[in-house]
Structures are given as structure tokens and as C-alpha cells.
Design an enzyme around this catalytic site. Structure first.
Site, PDB file in Angstrom:
ATOM      1  CE  LYS A   1      -1.738 -89.942  46.241  1.00 43.12           C
ATOM      2  NZ  LYS A   1      -3.188 -90.053  45.938  1.00 43.12           N
TER       3      LYS A   1
ATOM      4  CB  THR B   1      -0.167 -85.461  47.801  1.00 50.18           C
ATOM      5  OG1 THR B   1      -1.051 -85.141  46.737  1.00 50.18           O
ATOM      6  CG2 THR B   1       0.839 -84.335  47.998  1.00 50.18           C
TER       7      THR B   1
ATOM      8  CB  ALA C   1      -5.851 -96.752  32.523  1.00 47.74           C
TER       9      ALA C   1
END
Length: 278
Positions: A65, A61, A127
Site C-alpha cells: 500500500k 493489499t 499507529a
């Protein structure tokens, strides 16, 4: 007993140990699952220590990542597309990186919420890594259109360019929040940190198609700030990301153990635990 873990910073709040313990009981699997707090500059060391101690796999997490993607010796196709990894499997000296976030989101929408995405107009807000991790599975559902909207327009265009080859017949566009004025969408998915930061997004008030579904990847007790905004705008179909959390965990569990747990009962119990108390 096989050992698994969640590795992140922070991890104390995570529901993943509860979820995987429930999956193990349900499927009669002998395993342990713990939350490991990794120092911000010590992620790879934490993984290696856990692996050397007999660890079979790990969920990853924030904020690791991207680093997990670099650490993996092999990547699945969906992890390579996402550019991030949330599931590591240790196999014969290899570290296999996968990303189950997108599958978790789509399964929550299709199965738990019963909302079909094929033929819909989807708006994806953000994004960053969260948006990137779910784009390919969303495009695979064959919506009529998928629009990325982001504060920094350049990042939205870059993300669209990276996934344009996978759009198929979907009208795939990107821009800023001002660019969606006058548009309406069947599904609005918040992949930004707005709810975590408690900062409102400068979105037009008329972006909701009739019977629209508004989805926030964040979750908590009661509505997130983003869902509260949508509710005040008159939207009645709302969901936070708790189902996505459970479904991505189920996908990881299936990769590790070769059996897919039933997620509905686990999600229901978690939802009850998180329900606001009178």
C-alpha cells in the site's frame, strides 16, 4: 470485458474476487476480477504488466500500500492524508491512487452496525498504516474524543501530529497503553496486527464504557483473539472487519464503474460462508 485485480503478497486467502464478482452480477456489469500474487520485489512490474494487458484498475493489499502511493501519478486527498493507497485506477496514461479503507470502516460502523460515532469517545489501537488510513474519516464523524494508543508511544504522537489540523472540536490525544488507565471508551477499534500475531495487547480491563462497541479490523471464522478478549471482559457488542472489507470494496467498485453496489446481501453471504461449522 474490463479487467480488474487485487495485487498483494499473499493473496490466495482473499475474498475480494468473490466480493467483486457478486457486485458485478448485482449491477449487471461486464468485468473480470482476479487475484495477482506480486513478488515482494516486483510490485511495480506486476502493476505495469497488468495495466499493459488492458487492466482498468486494481486493489492493493499488504505489503504494497505504501509502494502504491509512490507509484501513483496522482493521489486523491484521502490517499495523500493516509499516506497509502489501496485502489488504483488507470485513466488516460495516469495512475490515480485512492484509499477507501477509512470510508469502508466508517460505513460499516454507521450503516451495517447502526452505531453512531458523533458524540462518542473513540479509542484507536495502533499507529501503523491501518490506523493512518482510517483516521481522517473517523475525525470527520465528529466524536467527542479520539485517542490513539500504541506500544511505541513516539509513533502514536507522530500520527496525532500529522492529523491534528483535521480534528476540529474533537479532543484528539495520543499515548501508550499505560496512558489510558482509568479511561473508558464507547468505541474501541483494533488497527494493530495483534489478532494476526495472536499476541494479547496489554490493555486495562476497565476501558469499556456501558454498551461499548469493540471492533477488530481483522476477520475470520468466529471471534478473533482480540474479540475473544473483549467478550471475556463482558462486552456484548462486537464486530470483526469483514464489513469493512466489503464496504471498502464497494467504494472501489463505485469509483471504477460509476455505480454503487448494495453491500448488505454480499456481506450476509460472506458471513454465512465464514461462520464456524458445527
Amino acid at each position: 470485458m474490463d479487467h480488474y485485480a487485487l495485487i498483494g503478497h499473499p493473496v490466495k486467502h482473499s475474498k475480494s474476487p468473490l466480493i467483486h464478482a457478486a457486485f458485478a452480477r448485482q449491477t449487471q456489469q461486464e468485468l473480470s476480477y482476479q487475484a495477482l500474487l506480486a513478488p515482494l520485489d516486483g510490485f511495480s512490474d506486476t502493476v505495469e504488466i497488468f495495466r499493459a494487458g488492458g487492466g482498468r484498475g486494481a486493489n492493493i493489499t499488504v505489503p504494497f500500500k505504501i509502494e502504491a502511493c509512490s507509484l501513483a501519478s496522482r493521489l486523491t486527498g484521502r490517499a495523500r492524508l493516509a499516506g497509502s493507497v489501496n485502489t488504483l485506477t488507470f485513466i488516460d496514461g495516469d495512475i490515480v491512487g485512492d484509499n477507501t479503507d477509512g470510508v469502508g470502516l466508517v460505513r460499516d460502523l454507521l450503516v451495517n452496525l447502526g452505531y453512531q460515532l458523533t458524540g462518542r469517545n473513540i479509542l484507536l489501537l495502533g499507529a501503523g498504516g491501518a490506523a493512518r488510513g482510517v483516521l481522517f474519516p473517523l475525525l470527520q464523524t465528529r466524536p467527542i474524543s479520539l485517542t490513539i494508543a500504541n506500544r511505541t508511544v513516539k509513533h502514536a504522537h507522530e500520527l496525532r501530529a500529522a492529523f491534528a489540523p483535521y480534528a476540529g472540536q474533537t479532543a484528539f490525544t495520543a499515548g501508550g497503553f499505560d496512558d489510558i488507565v482509568g479511561w473508558d471508551f464507547d468505541v474501541i477499534i483494533n488497527a494493530t496486527s495483534a489478532s494476526l500475531d495472536k499476541e494479547p495487547l496489554p490493555l486495562p480491563a476497565d476501558i469499556f464504557a456501558p454498551d461499548a462497541l469493540v471492533y477488530d479490523m481483522m476477520y475470520g471464522s468466529g471471534d478473533t483473539p482480540f474479540l475473544s478478549w473483549a467478550r471475556m471482559a463482558g462486552v456484548t457488542r462486537l464486530s470483526d472487519g469483514l464489513g469493512m472489507l466489503v464496504e471498502q470494496a464497494a467504494e472501489s467498485f463505485a469509483l471504477w464503474r460509476g455505480v454503487r453496489p448494495r453491500s448488505a446481501s454480499v456481506l450476509s453471504r460472506l458471513r454465512h460462508k465464514l461462520a464456524p461449522k458445527d
